[in-house]
Design an enzyme around this catalytic site. Structure first.
Site, PDB file in Angstrom:
ATOM      1  N   HIS A 552       1.020  -1.210  -0.039  1.00  0.00           N
ATOM      2  CA  HIS A 552      -0.146  -0.070  -0.070  1.00  0.00           C
ATOM      3  C   HIS A 552       0.809   1.201   0.053  1.00  0.00           C
ATOM      4  O   HIS A 552       0.296   2.271  -0.220  1.00  0.00           O
ATOM      5  CB  HIS A 552      -0.863   0.090   1.155  1.00  0.00           C
ATOM      6  CG  HIS A 552      -2.264   0.849   1.022  1.00  0.00           C
ATOM      7  ND1 HIS A 552      -2.105   1.679   0.068  1.00  0.00           N
ATOM      8  CD2 HIS A 552      -3.280   0.751   1.664  1.00  0.00           C
ATOM      9  CE1 HIS A 552      -3.480   2.189   0.101  1.00  0.00           C
ATOM     10  NE2 HIS A 552      -4.245   1.574   0.956  1.00  0.00           N
ATOM     11  N   ASP A 556      -2.430   1.886  -4.251  1.00  0.00           N
ATOM     12  CA  ASP A 556      -3.599   2.179  -3.911  1.00  0.00           C
ATOM     13  C   ASP A 556      -4.722   1.116  -3.985  1.00  0.00           C
ATOM     14  O   ASP A 556      -4.453   0.401  -4.801  1.00  0.00           O
ATOM     15  CB  ASP A 556      -4.264   3.437  -4.104  1.00  0.00           C
ATOM     16  CG  ASP A 556      -3.230   4.651  -3.755  1.00  0.00           C
ATOM     17  OD1 ASP A 556      -2.677   4.499  -2.504  1.00  0.00           O
ATOM     18  OD2 ASP A 556      -3.133   5.698  -4.282  1.00  0.00           O
TER      19      ASP A 556
END
Length: 582
Positions: A552, A556
């Site tokens: 992450h 995204d």
């Protein structure tokens, strides 16, 4: 001439390796290019071959020790066998003195067995001694579990001659030279110390050494009329004593000619052995465990009722023949038989491969912000397409057409459109590298643990190319022939967790990557389908889950969803007919 065995370079970035297992013990003979030891690095486990033929004279690095590339691991000499030649005269002297000692009649029952062994050398059983080699650093003795050759048979050099079991290993002992097996000195199920003389091999075509043994006991016959227990071996050729026929009745009849009883002398000796039925060799115990045989129910045919390898095999075969009869009533339940693992209740050392995998996984989890997204995919069209093309594909390409190449093809096509998933974060430099090639790691479930060989340039391959490369790499992993270069350079990884039935898995992103795709099991289930003519209807479809774990810090949730949607669209469209020959 001594030849040094060194640790070779095992990859561009590999500087050291750990010896995990020696495949040969000191004193054993090795051939050129024969696997000598196994070495583990942080990238791969591999076998190191012997650089030359000879005898493994010395092991310099023990198991579980780590050394640098180029370090000396062992020494191989030419195995000329000079020590064996020097020991032959020393052993010949002992038999020469032995015949003089039986003349006193104080203990004739004990003297007779001792005379059988020296009789052969005295009668000309000169040749090469077969001795019990060193079978490990702490191994001092071994049990002969099976002779693979009989007295009088010819053997070739390095041909397996007998099987020996110790508390650490079961192994075959090869013949040190070619010739005729003249004499067996240690019977089956007997234990001897390392260095003990097991047998004698003479020139090809020579008469077995046991043949001249018959006349020697014949001279002792008048002194041994009283002890009937020893009659079968020494007195078989001696017909004048009718009282002795009562005990060994089956043996004298076929043994009327003098040479005939000689081969029978070795098998007869176990019959006179005294019981130690409670002892079971490690080889027999291991064989019984592998075949699910309860040793308490097996009747031994060895010395004193000792259980032998053949007894266990016979019990296992009998159990298999009885199994079909019991299978009929059990067929109704169809519940799989679950056996308890032998690992239950044990504490064992953690294998190096398991430790390397664990360290890499912890490094990845602690160094990344990992998350997983999942989508459901209808691959009915692909499964039907594969069913039509798989036979012709296998004949044409030489490999099976599994569903895996379709998933790899869709994944690498989607990577070209979403390079954020095919990237690397350079933490030291504070930069991001977006790769212009798709090197896909394929997770393979191997015996030693999970390994991930890499399909280089997977984005440039078609379905057939991916199938061939996948089969090649998986074969190398399972035969322990994978190289460090095959394991390096991955930019993205695919793991088929569904191959063992899992619906999906939250797979861990490997170090230096930002994404890994997990493929779940394909199952048939009812699904609502929007048909252009029938509208919404329920149909049975082939469904699977795709799980993308990602870092992450760079990827995204929206990026992951877009990538998975693209893979889903490619698979459900199923436009692979041309690539598979339809």
């Amino acid at each position: 001439m001594a030849v040094s065995v060194t640790l070779p370079a095992l990859g561009e970035s590999v500087t050291e390796g750990t010896v995990t297992r020696w495949l040969k013990a000191e004193g054993e003979r090795v051939e050129a290019d024969e696997p000598l030891l196994e070495v583990s690095t942080d990238k791969v486990d591999t076998e190191i071959p012997a650089p030359a033929a000879g005898v493994l004279a010395s092991i310099k690095v023990a198991e579980d020790e780590t050394v640098e590339v180029g370090a000396e691991l062992a020494i191989i000499d030419d195995g000329s066998g000079a020590p064996a030649a020097e020991s032959a005269p020393a052993q010949a002297e002992a038999p020469a003195e032995a015949p003089a000692q039986p003349e006193p009649a104080a203990a004739p029952a004990q003297e007779a067995p001792q005379q059988e062994a020296p009789a052969a050398p005295a009668g000309g059983a000169e040749g090469t001694d077969v001795v019990l080699p060193a079978l490990g650093e702490s191994v001092t003795e071994g049990t002969v579990t099976r002779w693979l050759k009989e007295v009088g048979e010819e053997v070739a050099e390095d041909e397996p001659l007998l099987e020996v079991s110790t508390d650490k290993v079961d192994t075959e002992i090869p013949a040190p030279t070619a010739g005729t097996l003249l004499e067996i000195l240690v019977g089956e199920d007997e234990t001897a110390e390392v260095g003990a003389k097991l047998a004698v091999i003479g020139q090809k075509g020579a008469a077995p050494a046991a043949a001249p043994a018959a006349p020697a006991p014949a001279q002792e016959a008048p002194k041994q009329e009283a002890p009937k227990q020893e009659a079968p071996a020494p007195q078989a050729p001696s017909a004048p004593a009718p009282q002795q026929v009562t005990t060994p009745a089956p043996d004298p009849a076929p043994a009327a000619p003098a040479p005939a009883p000689a081969p029978a002398a070795a098998p007869v000796t176990p019959a006179a052995g005294e019981a130690d039925a409670a002892y079971v060799t490690p080889l027999v115990r291991k064989l019984a465990q592998e075949n699910g045989v309860n040793l308490a129910t097996v009747k031994g045919t060895g010395v004193g009722g000792r259980i032998r390898k053949q007894d266990v095999i016979a019990a296992a075969d009998a159990a298999k023949q009885a199994a079909p009869a019991a299978a009929a009533p059990a067929a109704a339940s169809k519940a799989p038989a679950i056996e308890a693992s032998p690992l239950r209740g044990q504490t064992v050392k953690m294998p190096r491969m398991r430790k390397v995998i664990g360290d890499n996984m912890m490094k990845a989890l602690h160094g990344q912000a990992q998350l997983t997204s999942v989508v459901e995919v209808d691959i009915t069209k692909i499964m039907r397409m594969r069913a039509k093309a798989k036979d012709a594909f296998a004949q044409r390409e030489g490999v099976k057409l599994s569903p895996m190449p379709f998933f790899v093809k869709a994944a690498v096509q989607a990577l070209k459109a979403h390079p954020v998933v095919n990237a690397r974060i350079n933490e030291d430099e504070g930069t991001i590298t977006y790769f212009d090639t798709e090197n896909v790691g394929i997770a393979v479930d191997a015996e030693k643990g999970l390994m991930t060989p890499v399909i280089k340039g997977a984005g440039d391959l078609n379905i057939a190319g991916i199938a061939r490369k996948t089969a090649e790499l998986a074969g190398k992993v399972r035969t322990n022939k994978i190289s460090p270069d095959d394991m390096s350079g991955a930019t993205f990884t695919i793991s088929n967790t569904g191959s063992r039935g899992a619906l999906f898995d939250t797979v861990i992103v490997p170090p230096n990557q930002v994404g890994i795709l997990g493929i779940g099991a394909t199952v048939k289930r009812p699904v609502v389908v929007d048909h252009p003519e029938l509208g919404e209807t329920i149909a049975v479809r082939h469904m699977t889950y795709l799980a993308l774990s990602y870092d992450h810090r760079l990827v995204d949730g929206a990026d992951a969803a877009r990538y998975l949607t693209t893979v889903k669209q490619i698979l459900e469209a199923g436009e692979f007919e041309t690539e598979i020959g339809l």
